[in-house]
Write a protein that holds these residues in place. Structure first.
Motif, PDB file in Angstrom:
ATOM      1  N   LYS A   1       0.818  -1.218   0.000  1.00 48.71           N
ATOM      2  CA  LYS A   1       0.000   0.000   0.000  1.00 48.71           C
ATOM      3  C   LYS A   1       0.854   1.271   0.000  1.00 48.71           C
ATOM      4  CE  LYS A   1      -3.490  -2.736   0.204  1.00 48.71           C
ATOM      5  NZ  LYS A   1      -4.183  -3.072  -1.060  1.00 48.71           N
ATOM      6  N   MET A   2       2.127   1.118  -0.348  1.00 46.87           N
ATOM      7  CA  MET A   2       3.012   2.272  -0.448  1.00 46.87           C
ATOM      8  C   MET A   2       2.823   2.963  -1.802  1.00 46.87           C
ATOM      9  SD  MET A   2       4.715   2.438   2.397  1.00 46.87           S
ATOM     10  CE  MET A   2       6.130   3.456   2.027  1.00 46.87           C
ATOM     11  N   ASP A   3       3.049   4.282  -1.799  1.00 48.59           N
ATOM     12  CA  ASP A   3       2.887   5.072  -3.009  1.00 48.59           C
ATOM     13  C   ASP A   3       3.885   4.628  -4.077  1.00 48.59           C
ATOM     14  OD1 ASP A   3       1.942   7.151  -4.660  1.00 48.59           O
ATOM     15  OD2 ASP A   3       3.587   8.452  -4.022  1.00 48.59           O
ATOM     16  N   PHE A   4       3.434   4.551  -5.316  1.00 43.73           N
ATOM     17  CA  PHE A   4       4.292   4.141  -6.421  1.00 43.73           C
ATOM     18  C   PHE A   4       5.262   5.247  -6.834  1.00 43.73           C
ATOM     19  CE2 PHE A   4       4.590   3.454 -11.209  1.00 43.73           C
ATOM     20  CZ  PHE A   4       5.629   2.553 -11.099  1.00 43.73           C
ATOM     21  N   ALA A   5       4.973   6.481  -6.456  1.00 40.55           N
ATOM     22  CA  ALA A   5       5.837   7.636  -6.761  1.00 40.55           C
ATOM     23  C   ALA A   5       6.090   7.745  -8.256  1.00 40.55           C
ATOM     24  CB  ALA A   5       7.162   7.535  -6.004  1.00 40.55           C
ATOM     25  N   VAL A   6       5.002   7.773  -9.025  1.00 39.28           N
ATOM     26  CA  VAL A   6       5.120   7.774 -10.475  1.00 39.28           C
ATOM     27  C   VAL A   6       5.689   9.081 -11.012  1.00 39.28           C
ATOM     28  CG1 VAL A   6       2.800   8.674 -10.936  1.00 39.28           C
ATOM     29  CG2 VAL A   6       3.871   7.126 -12.580  1.00 39.28           C
ATOM     30  N   SER A   7       5.623  10.163 -10.214  1.00 36.81           N
ATOM     31  CA  SER A   7       6.139  11.454 -10.675  1.00 36.81           C
ATOM     32  C   SER A   7       7.528  11.742 -10.137  1.00 36.81           C
ATOM     33  CB  SER A   7       5.183  12.584 -10.273  1.00 36.81           C
ATOM     34  OG  SER A   7       3.928  12.434 -10.889  1.00 36.81           O
ATOM     35  N   GLY A   8       8.156  10.758  -9.492  1.00 36.70           N
ATOM     36  CA  GLY A   8       9.475  10.965  -8.905  1.00 36.70           C
ATOM     37  C   GLY A   8      10.546  11.220  -9.947  1.00 36.70           C
ATOM     38  N   GLY A   9      11.705  11.660  -9.469  1.00 36.48           N
ATOM     39  CA  GLY A   9      12.796  12.009 -10.367  1.00 36.48           C
ATOM     40  C   GLY A   9      13.308  10.836 -11.177  1.00 36.48           C
ATOM     41  N   THR A  10      13.222   9.608 -10.642  1.00 34.28           N
ATOM     42  CA  THR A  10      13.718   8.431 -11.363  1.00 34.28           C
ATOM     43  C   THR A  10      12.670   7.829 -12.277  1.00 34.28           C
ATOM     44  OG1 THR A  10      13.067   6.961  -9.540  1.00 34.28           O
ATOM     45  CG2 THR A  10      15.311   7.864  -9.484  1.00 34.28           C
ATOM     46  N   ALA A  11      11.450   8.367 -12.246  1.00 34.23           N
ATOM     47  CA  ALA A  11      10.358   7.797 -13.030  1.00 34.23           C
ATOM     48  C   ALA A  11      10.454   8.246 -14.483  1.00 34.23           C
ATOM     49  CB  ALA A  11       9.018   8.190 -12.425  1.00 34.23           C
ATOM     50  N   GLY A  12       9.642   7.603 -15.328  1.00 35.03           N
ATOM     51  CA  GLY A  12       9.601   7.961 -16.740  1.00 35.03           C
ATOM     52  C   GLY A  12       8.435   7.271 -17.408  1.00 35.03           C
TER      53      GLY A  12
END
Length: 617
Positions: free
Chosen positions: A285-296
């Motif tokens: 249930k942790m956030d996927f962090a899709v907008s994070g710096g390592t995302a794409g």
């Protein structure tokens, strides 16, 4: 010593080996146009030598096809996937930015802001020409003003529909990611089951790589081949694949993780649609962090367009924090016109996020906000007081701060202009009288979805504290906070009766007096209204933003598209089937096979001589 018939065994091994090599080459040629196929190579090695007691020590025993391998470059695959995620990101952004440009278009095919805004002020000129007491001229102006409101209402609806499309596409993309993760784990298992028995799973590896190619356009993909051990810690001599997306494990050997959608009534920005999706891992249930710096990938592009506010979210220093309230001062946004805080949202302080159900603002008479106090939701009532105390003095961020110009950014810019223009217009109108000699109220009002009309009377009539020159308002107060592109309208009294419009401060001076119209006319181009420019340049200012962002995305999109083509060509130079090279291999292996056949023929003659023509008399 070596067997008398060892030469036949050697020849036989050569025939078998080169037959395999020819078959492998034939398979390559057959799949020359197969998408995702990786060129296969037969690895040819000499068989173990036979030790004998002769002086020369050992005798070769022939040749064998040890295995059939894929000719593939891990380096090129990795670079291709990295580029793919950037390519997908800008492709997605460009798609939605083009749609926003279409919504804001103002040309011969579609009347936009500039045309409608000019028509309204032209109608104001007609009021002067026809005489302010002319009800028909008044009615024409009021209709043009309502057309301006209708334009912004439609703009609001179109932008919300665009945000809704992004939201739904996020859900569809997530379903695809989950389906791929399950398929990749099954492929890992099939590859392991085949290779642990000494086989090669080249076709299955091709299928896995094709899936990774697709996945890399949606999220940033990384892979790692790891050794497999049994329960006793013994290395089984095979490898399995781990797959990471956005730096987080998705597939680990035979196991895969899934992502799921969550939605909430809380918003990041005032004009967000209801039920925006967030992505969390199903297991933690942790956030996927899709907008994070390592995302794409396209998923990040969707979130940037859906939530992007150019990192212009409200933030400041926390001065009070307890289980009921959080107060923030030293605000980044102090102008009520630019205030885009949702009526129900969240405040993030460090790694902690707190939902609120309402807020209060302290505001000066000129519309400057000095503080915001958030009334926290009941879910925060059990928060440790000691923890809340530690939050004081830290930076509090309201909603999400997404560094991209998405739908919320353009919506906030539009609302800021509307509030600034409507207040300037209303401030002039409120000083005058209607044609019937009654005090004029606000000309531009706001009406929400449930039919509540706001004329901003609380803001105009507030009792500002003499010491601080401040008054307190809530998110429900009758202020310009209620005015958005979706609620913008002309006062219903003016629509019903054109006489409800002030052209003069005192009608006893004559019903055709129009000193207020002269002041209103200045709002078109003579007053700094929006980001250092006049009102009629609003659309140009906004279009310059989206033009710069679109051109930037277009440049990156084309660059990454060209890089994708170049990297794919480099991959194919290693992994693809080259018809000329395969033709040469056919000749090479054919010659080797023919020589092996010749050797068998010679050995046959030797043995015939030995057996049939050599004897003891």
């Amino acid at each position: 010593m070596a067997s008398t018939f060892m030469g036949l065994n050697i020849g036989s091994s050569a025939l078998s080996t080169y037959q395999t090599a020819v078959n492998t080459t034939a398979n390559n040629i057959a799949n020359v146009k197969t998408e995702g196929y990786t060129r296969q190579t037969t690895e040819i090695t000499s068989t173990a030598a036979l030790r004998i007691s002769e002086r020369y020590g050992s005798v070769g025993t022939g040749v064998e096809a040890s295995k059939i391998t894929q000719t593939r470059s891990v380096y090129y695959d990795t670079k291709y996937w990295e580029n793919n995620s950037s390519y997908g990101l800008f492709e997605q952004k460009l798609y939605y930015l083009d749609q926003i440009q279409g919504i804001l278009k103002d040309d011969s095919t579609q009347n936009g802001f500039s045309t409608i805004f000019a028509n309204m002020f032209n109608a104001l000129d007609s009021v002067i020409t026809g005489g302010p007491s002319d009800v028909s001229a008044r009615n024409q102006f009021i209709n043009k003003a309502q057309s301006l409101c209708t334009y912004f209402n439609a703009l609001y609806t179109d932008l919300q529909e665009l945000q809704k499309d992004c939201n739904e596409e996020i859900k569809t993309s997530l379903d695809s990611v989950n389906a791929m993760s399950e398929k990749l784990s099954l492929l890992n298992k099939e590859i392991y089951n085949l290779e642990v028995r000494g086989g090669t799973a080249n076709q299955l590896r091709d299928e896995r790589n094709s899936l990774l190619d697709q996945l890399s356009t949606m999220v940033k993909v990384e892979t790692a081949e790891v050794d497999v051990y049994n329960t006793n810690g013994e290395n089984l001599g095979v490898k399995t694949c781990r797959i990471f997306i956005n730096g987080q494990i998705l597939v680990d050997g035979f196991d895969h993780r899934t992502l799921e959608i969550t939605s909430t009534d809380y918003k990041n920005n005032q004009c967000d649609i209801d039920g925006l999706y967030d992505i969390v891992w199903s297991d933690t249930k942790m956030d996927f962090a899709v907008s994070g710096g390592t995302a794409g990938g396209t998923l990040k592009g969707l979130f940037q367009m859906r939530d992007g506010n150019n990192a212009d979210s409200e933030h400041g220093t926390v001065t009070i924090a307890n289980e009921n309230t959080i107060r923030i001062e030293d605000l980044a946004i102090t102008d009520l016109a630019a205030f885009a805080v949702a009526d129900r949202g969240s405040v993030t302080i460090g790694n902690y996020s707190y939902h609120y159900d309402s807020f209060e603002i302290e505001m000066t008479e000129d519309g400057t906000i000095s503080s915001v106090t958030f009334q926290l939701a009941e879910e925060n009532n059990n928060t440790s007081p000691a923890l809340m105390d530690r939050l004081v003095g830290k930076n509090g961020v309201v909603g999400a701060s997404v560094d991209a110009m998405g739908v919320p950014y353009y919506m906030a810019q539009i609302n800021q202009f509307i509030r600034t223009f409507a207040k300037a217009f209303n401030d002039i109108e409120r000083t005058g009288e209607t044609l019937d000699g009654e005090p004029m109220g606000t000309f531009f009002t706001a009406e929400n979805l449930v039919g509540t009309v706001f004329d901003y009377s609380e803001q105009y009539d507030a009792a500002y504290d003499p010491g601080s020159n401040e008054a307190t308002f809530t998110d429900k107060s009758n202020t310009y906070y209620q005015l958005t592109a979706g609620t913008f309208q002309v006062n219903i009294n003016s629509i019903r009766d054109p006489r409800y419009f002030a052209t003069t401060k005192d009608v006893t001076n004559g019903t055709d007096a129009y000193e207020l119209i002269t002041e209103l006319k200045k709002l078109q181009a003579d007053v700094t209204m929006f980001r250092g420019d006049d009102a009629e340049s609003f659309l140009e200012t906004l279009l310059s933003d989206i033009s710069v962002d679109t051109n930037k995305s277009d440049i990156f999109f084309k660059n990454y598209k060209n890089l994708a083509a170049s990297m794919d060509q480099q991959r194919k130079s290693v992994a693809g089937v080259d018809e000329d090279e395969e033709a040469l291999d056919l000749i090479r292996f054919q010659n080797a096979y023919n020589l092996s056949s010749k050797m068998i023929s010679i050995m046959t003659q030797l043995y015939d001589k030995l057996i049939n023509e050599t004897g003891v008399t």
